[in-house]
Design an enzyme around this catalytic site. Structure first.
Site, PDB file in Angstrom:
ATOM      1  N   GLU A   1       0.842  -1.196   0.000  1.00  0.00           N
ATOM      2  CA  GLU A   1       0.000   0.000   0.000  1.00  0.00           C
ATOM      3  C   GLU A   1       0.880   1.250   0.000  1.00  0.00           C
ATOM      4  O   GLU A   1       0.599   2.216  -0.689  1.00  0.00           O
ATOM      5  CB  GLU A   1      -0.887   0.020   1.246  1.00  0.00           C
ATOM      6  CG  GLU A   1      -2.017  -0.962   1.173  1.00  0.00           C
ATOM      7  CD  GLU A   1      -2.813  -0.949   2.460  1.00  0.00           C
ATOM      8  OE1 GLU A   1      -4.005  -0.652   2.402  1.00  0.00           O
ATOM      9  OE2 GLU A   1      -2.226  -1.217   3.516  1.00  0.00           O
ATOM     10  N   TYR A   2       1.947   1.177   0.789  1.00  0.00           N
ATOM     11  CA  TYR A   2       2.861   2.305   0.874  1.00  0.00           C
ATOM     12  C   TYR A   2       3.460   2.586  -0.513  1.00  0.00           C
ATOM     13  O   TYR A   2       3.512   3.713  -0.973  1.00  0.00           O
ATOM     14  CB  TYR A   2       3.956   1.980   1.889  1.00  0.00           C
ATOM     15  CG  TYR A   2       4.955   3.090   2.061  1.00  0.00           C
ATOM     16  CD1 TYR A   2       4.701   4.133   2.945  1.00  0.00           C
ATOM     17  CD2 TYR A   2       6.138   3.105   1.338  1.00  0.00           C
ATOM     18  CE1 TYR A   2       5.608   5.166   3.105  1.00  0.00           C
ATOM     19  CE2 TYR A   2       7.045   4.131   1.482  1.00  0.00           C
ATOM     20  CZ  TYR A   2       6.782   5.155   2.375  1.00  0.00           C
ATOM     21  OH  TYR A   2       7.683   6.182   2.511  1.00  0.00           O
TER      22      TYR A   2
ATOM     23  N   LYS B   1      15.209  -9.117  -3.545  1.00  0.00           N
ATOM     24  CA  LYS B   1      15.020  -7.875  -2.798  1.00  0.00           C
ATOM     25  C   LYS B   1      14.732  -8.277  -1.359  1.00  0.00           C
ATOM     26  O   LYS B   1      13.633  -8.690  -1.005  1.00  0.00           O
ATOM     27  CB  LYS B   1      13.884  -7.030  -3.370  1.00  0.00           C
ATOM     28  CG  LYS B   1      13.775  -5.714  -2.652  1.00  0.00           C
ATOM     29  CD  LYS B   1      12.917  -4.731  -3.388  1.00  0.00           C
ATOM     30  CE  LYS B   1      12.968  -3.345  -2.761  1.00  0.00           C
ATOM     31  NZ  LYS B   1      12.964  -3.299  -1.332  1.00  0.00           N
TER      32      LYS B   1
ATOM     33  N   ARG C   1      21.039   3.504   6.981  1.00  0.00           N
ATOM     34  CA  ARG C   1      20.833   4.433   5.873  1.00  0.00           C
ATOM     35  C   ARG C   1      20.413   5.814   6.373  1.00  0.00           C
ATOM     36  O   ARG C   1      20.753   6.824   5.789  1.00  0.00           O
ATOM     37  CB  ARG C   1      19.771   3.861   4.932  1.00  0.00           C
ATOM     38  CG  ARG C   1      19.453   4.797   3.801  1.00  0.00           C
ATOM     39  CD  ARG C   1      18.601   4.154   2.756  1.00  0.00           C
ATOM     40  NE  ARG C   1      17.253   3.893   3.256  1.00  0.00           N
ATOM     41  CZ  ARG C   1      16.264   3.461   2.498  1.00  0.00           C
ATOM     42  NH1 ARG C   1      16.492   3.202   1.225  1.00  0.00           N
ATOM     43  NH2 ARG C   1      15.072   3.251   2.994  1.00  0.00           N
TER      44      ARG C   1
ATOM     45  N   GLU D   1      21.963  -5.616   3.084  1.00  0.00           N
ATOM     46  CA  GLU D   1      20.715  -5.613   3.835  1.00  0.00           C
ATOM     47  C   GLU D   1      20.842  -6.433   5.121  1.00  0.00           C
ATOM     48  O   GLU D   1      21.224  -7.609   5.082  1.00  0.00           O
ATOM     49  CB  GLU D   1      19.643  -6.235   2.921  1.00  0.00           C
ATOM     50  CG  GLU D   1      18.254  -5.788   3.210  1.00  0.00           C
ATOM     51  CD  GLU D   1      17.938  -4.377   2.732  1.00  0.00           C
ATOM     52  OE1 GLU D   1      18.840  -3.683   2.205  1.00  0.00           O
ATOM     53  OE2 GLU D   1      16.784  -3.967   2.906  1.00  0.00           O
TER      54      GLU D   1
HETATM   55  S1  IVH Z   1      20.522  -1.976  -4.191  1.00  0.00           S
HETATM   56  C1  IVH Z   1      20.081   2.894  -4.644  1.00  0.00           C
HETATM   57  N1  IVH Z   1      19.925  -4.483  -3.850  1.00  0.00           N
HETATM   58  O1  IVH Z   1      15.758  -2.051  -1.128  1.00  0.00           O
HETATM   59  C2  IVH Z   1      19.756   1.802  -3.707  1.00  0.00           C
HETATM   60  N2  IVH Z   1      18.796  -2.878  -2.503  1.00  0.00           N
HETATM   61  O2  IVH Z   1      14.430   0.731  -2.281  1.00  0.00           O
HETATM   62  C3  IVH Z   1      20.488   0.580  -4.106  1.00  0.00           C
HETATM   63  N3  IVH Z   1      17.233  -3.848  -0.907  1.00  0.00           N
HETATM   64  O3  IVH Z   1      17.434   0.765   0.061  1.00  0.00           O
HETATM   65  C4  IVH Z   1      20.128  -0.556  -3.299  1.00  0.00           C
HETATM   66  N4  IVH Z   1      17.564  -5.950  -1.428  1.00  0.00           N
HETATM   67  O4  IVH Z   1      17.401  -1.345   1.515  1.00  0.00           O
HETATM   68  C5  IVH Z   1      19.679  -3.222  -3.455  1.00  0.00           C
HETATM   69  N5  IVH Z   1      19.528  -6.735  -3.650  1.00  0.00           N
HETATM   70  C6  IVH Z   1      19.289  -5.512  -3.247  1.00  0.00           C
HETATM   71  C7  IVH Z   1      18.364  -5.196  -2.234  1.00  0.00           C
HETATM   72  C8  IVH Z   1      18.146  -3.861  -1.889  1.00  0.00           C
HETATM   73  C9  IVH Z   1      16.905  -5.116  -0.640  1.00  0.00           C
HETATM   74  C10 IVH Z   1      16.631  -2.668  -0.252  1.00  0.00           C
HETATM   75  C11 IVH Z   1      17.631  -1.620   0.167  1.00  0.00           C
HETATM   76  C12 IVH Z   1      17.274  -0.415  -0.623  1.00  0.00           C
HETATM   77  C13 IVH Z   1      15.839  -0.669  -0.963  1.00  0.00           C
HETATM   78  C14 IVH Z   1      15.512  -0.029  -2.296  1.00  0.00           C
END
Ligand code: IVH
Length: 672
Positions: free
Chosen positions: A43-44, A124, A145, A179
């Protein structure tokens, strides 16, 4: 039914954006500061997506204060702060194959290529990102972050995570990002223990991970069994050219990575999403989608960023589930612009790990169409397009359909529906308490006067008590103190009252850009305010500006120019500004840019098809060298960069004797 962004009028878009921003800020606070989300991630995301879509369609409404320009949580004051070497930004979301296809096309267009691009696909991970620094092989510090620029120092806590090596085989400085997450088993176990201890349960593993990492006592973090997946590296003399190589290198250093795969086509990417979605149930940790990163790091660099997102990557988000719940009430909100928004208050329901207790009912025609009544059981769902909504009434309560109010719930003014607009507005802009409270709250907020200690709640109380009637009364708060001392008000004391008065005094020194933002001109946020401040240099010049002067500014559309022009001609606004100026000191610092570039200060027009660069990339290069980019040739144009089939602009430029440059020449100058 939510209108498509293409059907939105300017004022509808403006009003909806104001609502979305307010909602997103509220949810950010609930999520990051209170760790009690009311809505699901899905939703967000839909709220953010809608915001991005409206901003893309109406760029003049975009402001730097927009949530689209912000990443993550405000930095808490408990941990010491660490400024990130490079900002820790966020990813744009995709929700369908079409979105992925559009993403690839956008990347190709920016790079001006039609060749097949390769993407590295990763999980992700549903956790929180962290940055870890090593110097000569030793873990020196680690940060969350935070707001993307400044994070919290969580070095001691990070050191308790077994996946994270305390020393690595690497000389020099190196930063690893990834992460922090909590496995599903650890999460279940933790909540079981908390339940037994009568403690509040964590809504999902991500909240649990965040709560566990941000512990003042690192011992607690240690007991929480957090995990870490790395996905980014930055360091001296790394001879790494692709994201796949990044992952291999990271693994060699001793970090864990999630499953990744090189994709050569959209089909590969779709397959990765399908496979991952199926595997998701059996993974020991939670993922909420897949991330696709352009494999070539050189191309990633060229693509740069737009707002808070790198252009080179995208997150494909898995859809959330539907849920059924009951409408307990429908409340009516009045926004800063007077827009009336009905909000359904729901019996809290768990949707993908978060408790949902509100749903926006954008306007009354939606209520009418769905015949929604308080007491009805409804199905809520993320919609394929945008905002999460009540998709159907599944069980009628028998109550009458919620009626559209005739008057403002705050001031009683007859509500109006402007021709062509769906929304209702309270037209009493200068006399409605709800609008006044919203405006004053905005006036003192971070992007305007930034007076800590004054939130919407305090403003509302001060307003009700008669301490303030208008935004400028903020500066007179202390004078009024004589009758009713703030220090003796419940919730306040001598120290907090003094702190507030000091903050108000501090806010009297205001930059021109903030002064402009604080006026609340519809659609004028930080970016446009800065543009206006840089161009007009003082408020009087801006007040005097003709429509034509405003239209000429890069980034301002006709509608925005009209809005600003009209604002400064309104009697009430003129009086307000006159008084405001007597209460504050406005300063403006001229921008310091690299004045050595040959493009510095020049006004450039691009014409024809460029072969190496896309227009967008060329424009970004010019701006980064201190040039102004204009779309039309005029007496003010200094350089015309000519591609293939330039058309009439080239002719006009020659007639005016303007310097003409090839793409090659531009690239050579732009690289200096
Ligand atoms: S790359 C520019 N890779 O998803 C940000 N992020 O909205 C580049 N995340 O802030 C992040 N899995 O906290 C990246 N394989 C992955 C990830 C990942 C989770 C999170 C991370 C990031 C957010 C993106």
């Amino acid at each position: 039914m939510t209108k498509s962004v293409f059907e939105l009028t300017f004022s509808e878009a403006k009003a909806e954006l104001a609502f979305l921003k307010q909602e997103l800020r509220r949810h950010d606070d609930l999520y990051y500061n209170k760790a009690e989300p009311e809505i699901t991630d899905w939703e967000y995301d839909q709220l953010r997506l809608r915001l991005n879509e409206i901003e893309a369609k109406f760029p003049e409404l975009k402001s730097e204060s927009s949530p689209s320009q912000k990443v993550g949580a405000p930095v808490s004051s408990t941990f010491s702060k660490i400024t990130h070497k490079k900002p820790m930004l966020s990813l744009e979301n995709a929700f369908s194959s079409e979105d992925l296809e559009d993403f690839i096309e956008r990347v190709q267009n920016f790079l001006n290529t039609t060749t097949n691009l390769e993407f590295c696909a990763e999980h992700k991970i549903d956790g929180l990102s962290a940055s870890i620094f090593y110097k000569n092989g030793q873990l020196t510090y680690a940060a969350t972050r935070g707001d993307g620029y400044v994070g919290e120092d969580v070095t001691d806590n990070i050191k308790t995570i077994l996946d994270i090596p305390k020393s690595i085989d690497y000389t020099g400085e190196i930063e690893i990002r990834g992460e922090v997450y909590m496995s599903i088993n650890s999460f279940t176990e933790l909540n079981k223990q908390r339940e037994e201890a009568g403690e509040k349960l964590f809504a999902n593993p991500r909240n649990a991970a965040a709560g566990s990492l941000r512990q003042l006592d690192a011992e607690v973090t240690k007991q929480r069994n957090l995990g870490f997946f790395a996905y980014y590296v930055d360091g001296d003399n790394l001879n790494i050219n692709t994201q796949i190589e990044v992952m291999e290198f990271i693994k060699k250093l001793g970090f864990s990575t999630s499953e990744y795969k090189l994709c050569h086509s959209l089909m590969d990417m779709e397959k990765y999403c399908q496979d991952t979605s199926q595997k998701r149930q059996n993974l020991p940790y939670e993922i909420d989608g897949a991330v696709f990163k352009l494999n070539s790091l050189e191309l990633q660099n060229r693509l740069g960023f737009v707002g808070r997102n790198p252009r080179h990557s995208i997150a494909f988000k898995f859809p959330a589930e539907e849920a059924e719940t009951r409408i307990l009430d429908i409340s009516i909100g009045v926004g800063r612009t007077g827009k009336i928004t009905p909000v359904a208050i729901l019996e809290p329901v768990n949707l993908n790990g978060a408790m949902v207790s509100r749903a926006t009912l954008h306007n009354f025609s939606e209520i009418e169409r769905k015949q929604i009544a308080v007491g009805d059981t409804v199905k809520i769902l993320r919609s394929g397009d945008v905002i999460p909504k009540i998709i159907a009434v599944t069980k009628k309560s028998g109550n009458a359909t919620f009626a559209m109010p005739a008057t403002c719930p705050s001031c009683g003014a007859d509500l109006v529906q402007y021709p062509g607009l769906i929304d209702l507005f309270c037209p009493n802009h200068y006399g409605c308490s709800a609008q006044a409270v919203r405006y004053i709250s905005y006036f003192v907020s971070k992007n305007c006067l930034d007076i800590p200690g004054l939130g919407e709640k305090q403003v509302e109380e001060f307003f009700e008590e008669g301490r303030i009637k208008t935004a400028l009364d903020i500066f007179k708060l202390q004078e009024k103190e004589v009758d009713t001392p703030l220090a003796s008000k419940p919730g306040w004391g001598k120290v907090s009252a003094k702190k507030l008065y000091d903050a108000i005094e501090n806010s009297r020194n205001v930059t021109l850009a903030r002064f402009i933002v604080s006026l609340g001109i519809p659609g004028v946020g930080e970016v446009i305010a800065q543009l206006l401040a840089d161009h007009f240099k003082n408020i009087e010049n801006l007040q005097r500006a003709e429509k034509a002067d405003l239209v000429e500014l890069e980034g301002l559309g006709d509608l925005m120019a009209e809005e600003i022009y009209a604002f400064f001609r309104n009697e009430v606004n003129i009086k307000f500004i006159e008084e405001y100026k007597t209460l504050v000191t406005i300063s403006h610092k001229e921008k310091s840019v690299d004045t050595n570039s040959a493009l510095y200060g020049k006004t450039i027009v691009f014409t024809g098809t460029l072969s190496k660069l896309s227009r967008n990339e060329a424009k970004q290069i010019a701006i980064s060298k201190g040039a102004n980019v204009s779309s039309a040739i005029s007496g003010k144009t200094d350089i015309v960069v000519v591609g293939e089939n330039p058309g009439s602009k080239l002719k006009k430029a020659s007639e005016l004797g303007i310097k003409i440059m090839s793409e090659e020449e531009f690239l050579n100058i732009g690289s200096i």
